[in-house]
Design a protein around this motif. Sequence first.
Motif, mmCIF file in Angstrom:
data_model
loop_
_atom_site.group_PDB
_atom_site.id
_atom_site.type_symbol
_atom_site.label_atom_id
_atom_site.label_comp_id
_atom_site.label_asym_id
_atom_site.label_seq_id
_atom_site.Cartn_x
_atom_site.Cartn_y
_atom_site.Cartn_z
ATOM 1 N N UNK A 1 51.391 35.883 51.994
ATOM 2 C CA UNK A 1 50.988 34.853 51.049
ATOM 3 C C UNK A 1 49.474 34.619 51.121
ATOM 4 N N UNK A 2 48.948 33.996 50.089
ATOM 5 C CA UNK A 2 47.513 33.700 50.079
ATOM 6 C C UNK A 2 47.174 32.661 51.148
ATOM 7 N N UNK A 3 48.065 31.695 51.354
ATOM 8 C CA UNK A 3 47.892 30.738 52.447
ATOM 9 C C UNK A 3 48.728 31.256 53.610
ATOM 10 N N UNK A 4 48.058 31.887 54.572
ATOM 11 C CA UNK A 4 48.774 32.643 55.596
ATOM 12 C C UNK A 4 49.344 31.768 56.701
ATOM 13 N N UNK A 5 48.994 30.509 56.743
ATOM 14 C CA UNK A 5 49.475 29.643 57.807
ATOM 15 C C UNK A 5 49.529 28.212 57.304
ATOM 16 N N UNK A 6 50.536 27.476 57.774
ATOM 17 C CA UNK A 6 50.681 26.089 57.345
ATOM 18 C C UNK A 6 51.365 25.286 58.445
ATOM 19 N N UNK A 7 50.828 24.121 58.731
ATOM 20 C CA UNK A 7 51.470 23.202 59.673
ATOM 21 C C UNK A 7 52.549 22.432 58.921
ATOM 22 N N UNK A 8 53.757 22.419 59.479
ATOM 23 C CA UNK A 8 54.899 21.775 58.843
ATOM 24 C C UNK A 8 55.410 20.657 59.744
ATOM 25 N N UNK A 9 55.543 19.469 59.175
ATOM 26 C CA UNK A 9 56.094 18.359 59.946
ATOM 27 C C UNK A 9 57.618 18.437 59.954
ATOM 28 N N UNK A 10 58.189 18.299 61.150
ATOM 29 C CA UNK A 10 59.637 18.364 61.296
ATOM 30 C C UNK A 10 60.264 17.008 60.998
ATOM 31 N N UNK A 11 61.244 17.007 60.122
ATOM 32 C CA UNK A 11 62.036 15.806 59.850
ATOM 33 C C UNK A 11 63.500 16.143 60.054
ATOM 34 N N UNK A 12 64.337 15.140 60.071
ATOM 35 C CA UNK A 12 65.756 15.354 60.346
ATOM 36 C C UNK A 12 66.418 16.240 59.294
ATOM 37 N N UNK A 13 65.969 16.139 58.050
ATOM 38 C CA UNK A 13 66.646 16.871 56.976
ATOM 39 C C UNK A 13 65.857 18.081 56.471
ATOM 40 N N UNK A 14 64.786 18.479 57.178
ATOM 41 C CA UNK A 14 64.005 19.641 56.762
ATOM 42 C C UNK A 14 64.782 20.929 57.047
ATOM 43 N N UNK B 1 52.825 25.368 68.515
ATOM 44 C CA UNK B 1 54.233 25.138 68.775
ATOM 45 C C UNK B 1 54.643 23.780 68.220
ATOM 46 N N UNK B 2 55.925 23.452 68.385
ATOM 47 C CA UNK B 2 56.449 22.205 67.836
ATOM 48 C C UNK B 2 56.023 21.032 68.703
ATOM 49 N N UNK B 3 54.731 20.710 68.643
ATOM 50 C CA UNK B 3 54.200 19.566 69.378
ATOM 51 C C UNK B 3 54.001 18.417 68.400
ATOM 52 N N UNK B 4 54.307 17.208 68.851
ATOM 53 C CA UNK B 4 54.152 16.007 68.033
ATOM 54 C C UNK B 4 54.888 16.132 66.700
ATOM 55 N N UNK B 5 56.035 16.826 66.724
ATOM 56 C CA UNK B 5 56.864 16.920 65.522
ATOM 57 C C UNK B 5 56.369 17.885 64.478
ATOM 58 N N UNK B 6 55.497 18.828 64.851
ATOM 59 C CA UNK B 6 54.986 19.821 63.907
ATOM 60 C C UNK B 6 55.268 21.233 64.410
ATOM 61 N N UNK B 7 55.458 22.158 63.487
ATOM 62 C CA UNK B 7 55.466 23.590 63.804
ATOM 63 C C UNK B 7 54.474 24.265 62.874
ATOM 64 N N UNK B 8 53.994 25.432 63.268
ATOM 65 C CA UNK B 8 53.105 26.191 62.384
ATOM 66 C C UNK B 8 53.851 27.424 61.909
ATOM 67 N N UNK B 9 53.870 27.598 60.603
ATOM 68 C CA UNK B 9 54.565 28.720 59.986
ATOM 69 C C UNK B 9 53.546 29.727 59.486
ATOM 70 N N UNK B 10 53.742 30.987 59.881
ATOM 71 C CA UNK B 10 52.876 32.084 59.444
ATOM 72 C C UNK B 10 53.488 32.772 58.230
ATOM 73 N N UNK B 11 52.652 33.148 57.271
ATOM 74 C CA UNK B 11 53.113 33.848 56.068
ATOM 75 C C UNK B 11 52.103 34.917 55.684
ATOM 76 N N UNK B 12 52.106 36.060 56.386
ATOM 77 C CA UNK B 12 51.071 37.088 56.171
ATOM 78 C C UNK B 12 50.980 37.607 54.741
#
Length: 629
Positions: A551-564, A538-549
């Motif tokens: 794609x070859x990279x099925x998961x990625x941690x994304x850092x949340x910023x104000x303009x993302x 979940x969005x803990x410490x400013x990160x979320x995890x995005x799933x992409x079944x």
Amino acid sequence: MDTMVNRLVLNIQLSRKTGHYTMNHGNMNSAVDKVMFNRSGSQDSLDELSLDEYWTEVENIKKSSDNTQDEQRVVVKEPDEGELEEEWLKEAGLSNLFGESSADSQDSMVFLSTLTKTQSAAVQKRIDTFSQTMRMKNKHHQIPDVRDVFRQPASSQDKAEDLNGFQSTVKSKVTSEVLHEKSEELEEEATEEAETKDVPETAINLEISFAEQASNRKEFPTVRNEKEDDSLLPNYRVPEAKTGITKIGDLAPQDMKKVTSLALIELTALYDVLGTELKLQRPARMRVKEFGIFQVPLSVLLELDQRKNPGTKVPLIFQSLIEQIEKGGLETEGVLRIPGVVSRIRSLCMDLEAKFYEGTFNWDTVKQHDAASLLKYFIRELPLPLLTVEYMKAFHSVQYLPSKKQRLQALNLLVILLPDVHRDTLKVLLEFLQRVVDHREQNKMTLKNVAMIMAPNLFTLHTSPLKAPDQDAVTSAAQTASVMLFLIKYQKLLWTIPTFLVAQVRRQNQKKPSKERAMNRLLRRMAYDRVKPEKLEKSADGFIRVQAPQFSKVSMAIQLTEDLKAGDILARFLNQESGTSTNLRKEEVSLYEIGGNIGERCLEDTTYMKDLSLLNPKAEWVIRPKSKE
């Protein structure tokens, strides 16, 4: 527009007295040419436009329907006393207020607790009218008194005797004070936020209930300003929202069903505040064709088409007719205006009926003007009209609302209320009509010309033959043409779900029973195929995890910023996929918000992810192919 109507009626009456009035096509087309192609200034004006084209189209319709066999007519059932409110409560998803099931009543109470003040008043009014009507008719049903639904009972018992000696069957009740308190808090927050944004005059505020806006703006007249100039059509737009704009088709079916119920209540509340009557109709039971092309319900056609082409949303014959018109070039002067030859149209109808589904129909034999005539014939001969029997009068009554903005708001809610196949078909039609207008310099078909020609095809409910242009018919013609113009010009806005309705759905989902929450979790797991089971961060410490079944990279941690934004996340995944065998383009995939306080929502690229993750901290984020339009 009303001044123009009165002037036109007077001209008709004077012409009849002097013997010079005629519906001859040549004379009318000549008059149309003079008015149409030497006009400057506001090209979208209705005040400057005579209704010649409207009546020319009516005459063409009469000619094409002469000597036809057993033309189908829609029979509209006039509701008995009390049936109107009962039907309204059913459409609003509140019929279970009268059931014995405590689970059903609990669902209704959760639903009611999210209503605004004006929405609550609209529901209360219908329940009160329904209850009183049933009592007057001596119906022996246990009907909850409206005071039992919207006011806290004096005792702690689940059943309380009302003032008329009836026993309420509602097990769980919500107080009107709680409803009003919650709605006032939400309105204050939304108003403060809207004020800080400095919303321009041409912007449509989708964050505050339309009915509440009308209720709070006392300067609006209670009736339409008869001197209002319809030639001034603002370029309304939807202001950007950090949590994203939601379009029809972006939500999961279970959430869209809630939106539909809320839209009916909101529309009714808006009409109540503005003092305009809103009546729903319904067709009487009628036999309809279950095969063929013309005079077949859209739902039947779609079911037949989906057997051959799964995922189809609009009848194939409808799409084919539009394709044939465009094949001839939209630059053709008079496209949609010039009718095809009646005898040839009838022959083509018979050939289509016999050969279209066999795949043997020769489209090369269909001229462009014939295809346009066939398209209009298809629309007006639907046994259940494109705008539906239920809401045809409501679409027409939009013209009685005081301001253009309120008419636009009402049309937005009405589009949401249409059945899926009717809404999807209307969307395809309006997009096509806009493409015709886009070529107006070549084809001489401005927005108002197209509106005049299409209005009698969409708004003619076949309950009676078309009449000569008396005063009532002229008034109706001008009004329906104006509504048609709004539908074409503002179609992109009309397919937007107001933010306040989505917010109400989120609040309902937060209060849903545990059994429903468990079911939704199961549905979410079924919504996409995972390559391997993985616990989502979940969005803990400013990160979320995005799933992409996919794609070859099925998961990625994304850092949340104000303009993302959502589009940035898609671009990041797609960049990593370049050179792989995935071959997915950006326009083919979307980022989805799943779970938490929403069932499922497709995000537009401009959605600010940090703001949305704060609004729905328990959501899962999944990239997958878009649903087919």
